[in-house]
Design a protein around this motif. Sequence first.
Motif, PDB file in Angstrom:
ATOM      1  N   PRO A   1       0.797  -1.241   0.000  1.00 19.12           N
ATOM      2  CA  PRO A   1       0.000   0.000   0.000  1.00 19.12           C
ATOM      3  C   PRO A   1       0.824   1.283   0.000  1.00 19.12           C
ATOM      4  CG  PRO A   1      -0.938  -1.589   1.519  1.00 19.12           C
ATOM      5  CD  PRO A   1       0.380  -2.154   1.081  1.00 19.12           C
ATOM      6  N   ILE A   2       1.938   1.304   0.692  1.00 14.80           N
ATOM      7  CA  ILE A   2       2.762   2.517   0.726  1.00 14.80           C
ATOM      8  C   ILE A   2       3.323   2.803  -0.662  1.00 14.80           C
ATOM      9  CG2 ILE A   2       4.833   3.586   1.701  1.00 14.80           C
ATOM     10  CD1 ILE A   2       4.344   2.002   4.246  1.00 14.80           C
ATOM     11  N   ASP A   3       3.830   1.766  -1.315  1.00 11.23           N
ATOM     12  CA  ASP A   3       4.352   1.935  -2.674  1.00 11.23           C
ATOM     13  C   ASP A   3       3.244   2.347  -3.637  1.00 11.23           C
ATOM     14  OD1 ASP A   3       6.919   1.273  -1.918  1.00 11.23           O
ATOM     15  OD2 ASP A   3       6.669  -0.854  -2.361  1.00 11.23           O
ATOM     16  N   ARG A   4       2.052   1.827  -3.426  1.00 18.12           N
ATOM     17  CA  ARG A   4       0.946   2.161  -4.323  1.00 18.12           C
ATOM     18  C   ARG A   4       0.546   3.634  -4.180  1.00 18.12           C
ATOM     19  NH1 ARG A   4      -4.419   2.093  -5.666  1.00 18.12           N
ATOM     20  NH2 ARG A   4      -5.104   2.315  -3.522  1.00 18.12           N
ATOM     21  N   VAL A   5       0.604   4.177  -2.962  1.00 19.86           N
ATOM     22  CA  VAL A   5       0.313   5.604  -2.756  1.00 19.86           C
ATOM     23  C   VAL A   5       1.360   6.456  -3.466  1.00 19.86           C
ATOM     24  CG1 VAL A   5       0.198   7.450  -1.040  1.00 19.86           C
ATOM     25  CG2 VAL A   5      -0.952   5.273  -0.604  1.00 19.86           C
ATOM     26  N   PHE A   6       2.632   6.103  -3.297  1.00 22.58           N
ATOM     27  CA  PHE A   6       3.693   6.812  -4.009  1.00 22.58           C
ATOM     28  C   PHE A   6       3.440   6.792  -5.510  1.00 22.58           C
ATOM     29  CE2 PHE A   6       6.360   6.603  -0.175  1.00 22.58           C
ATOM     30  CZ  PHE A   6       7.067   7.791  -0.275  1.00 22.58           C
TER      31      PHE A   6
ATOM     32  N   ASN B   1      12.113  14.919  -9.723  1.00 21.63           N
ATOM     33  CA  ASN B   1      12.342  13.644 -10.406  1.00 21.63           C
ATOM     34  C   ASN B   1      12.058  12.513  -9.433  1.00 21.63           C
ATOM     35  OD1 ASN B   1      13.040  11.826 -12.376  1.00 21.63           O
ATOM     36  ND2 ASN B   1      15.223  11.891 -11.887  1.00 21.63           N
ATOM     37  N   PHE B   2      11.087  11.696  -9.748  1.00 20.59           N
ATOM     38  CA  PHE B   2      10.642  10.647  -8.841  1.00 20.59           C
ATOM     39  C   PHE B   2      11.390   9.351  -9.139  1.00 20.59           C
ATOM     40  CE2 PHE B   2       6.723  13.286  -9.579  1.00 20.59           C
ATOM     41  CZ  PHE B   2       6.890  14.036  -8.428  1.00 20.59           C
ATOM     42  N   THR B   3      12.259   8.982  -8.224  1.00 23.96           N
ATOM     43  CA  THR B   3      13.057   7.771  -8.364  1.00 23.96           C
ATOM     44  C   THR B   3      13.033   6.997  -7.044  1.00 23.96           C
ATOM     45  OG1 THR B   3      15.086   8.865  -7.618  1.00 23.96           O
ATOM     46  CG2 THR B   3      14.598   8.931  -9.991  1.00 23.96           C
ATOM     47  N   LYS B   4      13.526   5.755  -7.092  1.00 26.06           N
ATOM     48  CA  LYS B   4      13.625   4.955  -5.874  1.00 26.06           C
ATOM     49  C   LYS B   4      14.566   5.600  -4.873  1.00 26.06           C
ATOM     50  CE  LYS B   4      12.570   0.501  -8.040  1.00 26.06           C
ATOM     51  NZ  LYS B   4      13.053  -0.882  -8.327  1.00 26.06           N
TER      52      LYS B   4
END
Length: 487
Positions: free
Chosen positions: A128-133, A387-390
Amino acid sequence: MDNVLRLALLLVLLAKVYPSSCAYDFEHCKNAVKQWASSSLHSNSKDGHILKDLLFFLHVPRTGGQTYFYCFLKKLYSSALECPRSYDNLRFDPRKPNCRLLATHDDYSIMSKLPREKASVVTILRNPIDRVFSAYEFSIEVAARFLVHSNLTSAQTSGHLHLKKGVISTLEIWPWKYLVPWMMEELFARRDARKRKGPPYAYGNDSYNMEEIVVPLHEFINDPVALDIVHNGATFQVAGLTNNSYIWEAHEVRHCVMTYQTLGKYVLDVAKRRLDDMLYVGLTEDHRESATMFANLVGAQVISQLVASIPGTETINYNKSEQDSLFSKARFGTSHDQGNNTLAVEAQSEHMAVEKLTEAYENCISKLRSSQSKRRINSLRSIAPANFTKEARRHVPEALLKQITLLNSLDIELYKYAQEIFKRQRQLMEQKLLNSATRERWQMMHGKNYIGSAREIPCFFMFMFIFTVLFICYYVNAKRRTSKLKI
């Protein structure tokens, strides 16, 4: 002061004598939620592991479902077998002849429009946390594509133009039809503000908190739109309670659960039961194993089901060249039957068909990911230096991550439950593969591929019988000689 004190005492007295409106609202909500849950807690299938006539892919946003749709389902089902997609504002038409596949962002409530006893459901869940991101990033990524326009009005006007026939705009797909326009307005407002202010700019180095360019993540997660659509979105979607629901009581139940979080347990129970009834539940994080599992548990059944509809393939055993010929026929269709344009091959060649399906999936996903990556890079250039990265995610404050976790408590629990289902599916797949291997060995020994002919089998058993008799005689004689030596 005395008057104020009297008023306060009066209010306390009234609160004791009459139920408060909040208490009444809670009781009303509790009854409404429990009533809905009670009517929803029923099993749709006696055996959820068997594919039925219609396959419904419940696509939870930002779980990698697009790869399954294009690289698995589109390889299995022809366009003629695909139901009218209801991504664009619930336009599903169950009356379409030969409708066998429905892939959509709709929630589970669409099952009320389907022949429930003839429909199987599959889905994929994500941390869920990754899905929100991902929902935050994708909303901005799509909105950023419109920054090529001079102003917001021009961008909004062009949103639905220049689309190929049959292509659905992202602005028409739930939940992006709510999130993307919101992000568009914010991006243009911030760009206009920067132009008025002029340089120098001080953006900082946190891509998730560049207020001058994009909506900061902490504002996004606390906005009413995100609270209504993004948080616990998987649970509400599996339960059938999104703002896109078909059932009339969905809005009230969702509002009650969002107002009184303790009522969320009823929705969670319904969502868990729905997962139990599904044909397949995948996990985004276990991508490769999920894909293998899907091919073996779902793809193999689709292949067997569809090939049964090809005349003359029900009971025939094919050799290798005939299998390849049938594979081509099933994949590309024939002049007299374009409706069976699938990857299906003859049911008794299921293992070979699954291998081909997996191979096609690997090739497809590689190309799809490359295309998605290029499009993402081009979109994010217009909002640089954001810039959205890991790597950028690792710098998000721990307090913000904890807040996202609290806001998605139902999804956290549902994801844990899905992980348990995933383990059981793995065991089922392993048993299926074991049974398949055993069956193939049996066919190899007793079928036409056995190295000896059927006439040689009696001779073989006769030889084994004579060998056994001679061995026993030798053993008895040896034992007698040993006994005589001891005496």
